[in-house]
Motif scaffolding. Structure first.
Motif, mmCIF file in Angstrom:
data_model
loop_
_atom_site.group_PDB
_atom_site.id
_atom_site.type_symbol
_atom_site.label_atom_id
_atom_site.label_comp_id
_atom_site.label_asym_id
_atom_site.label_seq_id
_atom_site.Cartn_x
_atom_site.Cartn_y
_atom_site.Cartn_z
ATOM 1 N N ASP A 59 0.824 -1.225 0.000
ATOM 2 C CA ASP A 59 0.000 0.000 0.000
ATOM 3 C C ASP A 59 0.852 1.266 0.000
ATOM 4 N N GLN A 60 1.918 1.248 0.775
ATOM 5 C CA GLN A 60 2.662 2.502 0.990
ATOM 6 C C GLN A 60 3.917 2.629 0.145
ATOM 7 N N ARG A 61 4.470 1.499 -0.334
ATOM 8 C CA ARG A 61 5.725 1.593 -1.081
ATOM 9 C C ARG A 61 5.541 1.263 -2.561
ATOM 10 N N LEU A 62 4.818 0.173 -2.867
ATOM 11 C CA LEU A 62 4.668 -0.196 -4.286
ATOM 12 C C LEU A 62 3.610 0.663 -4.975
ATOM 13 N N ASP B 88 12.532 -2.254 -7.379
ATOM 14 C CA ASP B 88 13.468 -3.355 -7.130
ATOM 15 C C ASP B 88 13.832 -3.433 -5.642
ATOM 16 N N THR B 89 13.934 -2.276 -4.991
ATOM 17 C CA THR B 89 14.223 -2.283 -3.544
ATOM 18 C C THR B 89 13.041 -2.897 -2.776
ATOM 19 N N VAL B 90 11.830 -2.551 -3.198
ATOM 20 C CA VAL B 90 10.637 -3.139 -2.558
ATOM 21 C C VAL B 90 10.638 -4.655 -2.778
ATOM 22 N N VAL C 32 3.820 2.714 -8.751
ATOM 23 C CA VAL C 32 3.081 2.219 -9.920
ATOM 24 C C VAL C 32 2.052 3.261 -10.363
ATOM 25 N N VAL C 33 1.340 3.828 -9.407
ATOM 26 C CA VAL C 33 0.300 4.794 -9.780
ATOM 27 C C VAL C 33 0.924 6.064 -10.359
#
Ligand SMILES: N[C@@H](CCC(=O)N[C@@H](CS)C(=O)NCC(=O)O)C(=O)O
Length: 255
Positions: A99-102, A134-136, A106-107
């Motif tokens: 929710d908070q990182r990916l 990539d870090t996520v 993307v959005v």
């Protein structure tokens, strides 16, 4: 009692809730609340004018995580959260990572695919997006590697609800998962892509996005909030963002 999901196929967080309802096999009405004709109805339910909102009889629940939690409280059959408290805490960590990182990356990168604009993305945006994704995924790969496969919490639940829409959208929006570097992520995503609930969500979304011209949704003035705003500003695209405001192309929650 009738359950109604005020969502939208263009909302990753609304899809997260629709998948949760489907995994629990609950009956519900689905309303696309991001169309102009639904604006006042949505405002009454959520002054921020954001979806998802769930109504269940007289109850109004806002925010995807609160809604999924509510569904398990109210309808404990086919739970979305694991039974053990320690596992629930870990499942929430997986959920927050999506929710908070990916989602913000993307959005933010998606606007050059579906929004009504003819400019190019600011230089370096997609490189920054792929690097941060990539870090996520490094973190997700490690978390998945320590869990049962393919479902980290034995059956699909809140974690898969949170990850699926953005994982499924990556390629369309010009981002990627490296299958050699992230085999556990790929394996997990493949399991989702063959599960009927996730297949149905992907089909609904693809059908909806097939012809953007028929959409009445706002595609010129983009809605900015929370982590999506933070990612853009913190990655050096603050001047680009200010120019968006000056050009009248940014909009914010009213309430
Ligand atoms: N934290 C909220 C975020 C909800 C959110 O960001 N909703 C977006 C769509 S994904 C929205 O409704 N934006 C208003 C708009 O696009 O007009 C949640 O998890 O439900």
């Amino acid at each position: 009692m009738t359950i109604c999901l005020y969502g939208s196929p263009i909302s990753t967080f609304a899809r997260k809730v629709a998948i949760g309802l489907d995994l629990k096999e609950l009956q519900y009405d689905l309303v696309d609340a991001l169309t102009p004709d639904r604006r006042e109805e949505l405002r009454k339910l959520n002054p921020r004018l954001e979806v998802p909102v769930l109504t269940d009889g007289d109850l109004v629940i806002v925010n995807s995580s609160d809604i999924l939690q509510y569904l398990d409280w109210r309808y404990p059959e086919q739970p979305l959260y694991p039974a053990k408290i320690e596992e629930r805490v870990l499942a929430r960590t997986f959920e927050r990572l999506a929710d908070q990182r990916l989602d913000p990356i993307v959005v933010d990168c998606s606007y050059w695919s579906w929004a009504d604009r003819d400019d190019k993305p600011p230089p370096g945006l997609f490189e920054a997006g792929q690097r941060d994704i990539d870090t996520v995924f490094d973190r997700l790969e490690q978390m998945l590697g320590a869990r049962p496969q393919p479902w980290p919490f034995q059956t699909p639940g809140v974690v898969e609800c949170a990850w699926f829409a953005n994982l499924a959208a990556l390629r369309t929006f010009g981002l990627a998962i490296d299958p050699e570097r992230f085999p556990a992520v790929m394996n997990w995503f493949k399991a989702m892509r063959t599960h009927p609930v996730f297949v149905a969500d992907a089909k609904r979304t693809a059908a909806f996005l097939k012809d953007l011209k028929h959409l009445t949704h706002e595609r010129k003035r983009l809605f900015w909030s929370g982590d999506r705003l933070e990612w853009m500003l913190s990655r050096g695209f603050d001047r680009w963002f200010m120019a968006e405001i000056d050009a009248g192309r940014a909009t914010f929650a009213p309430g």
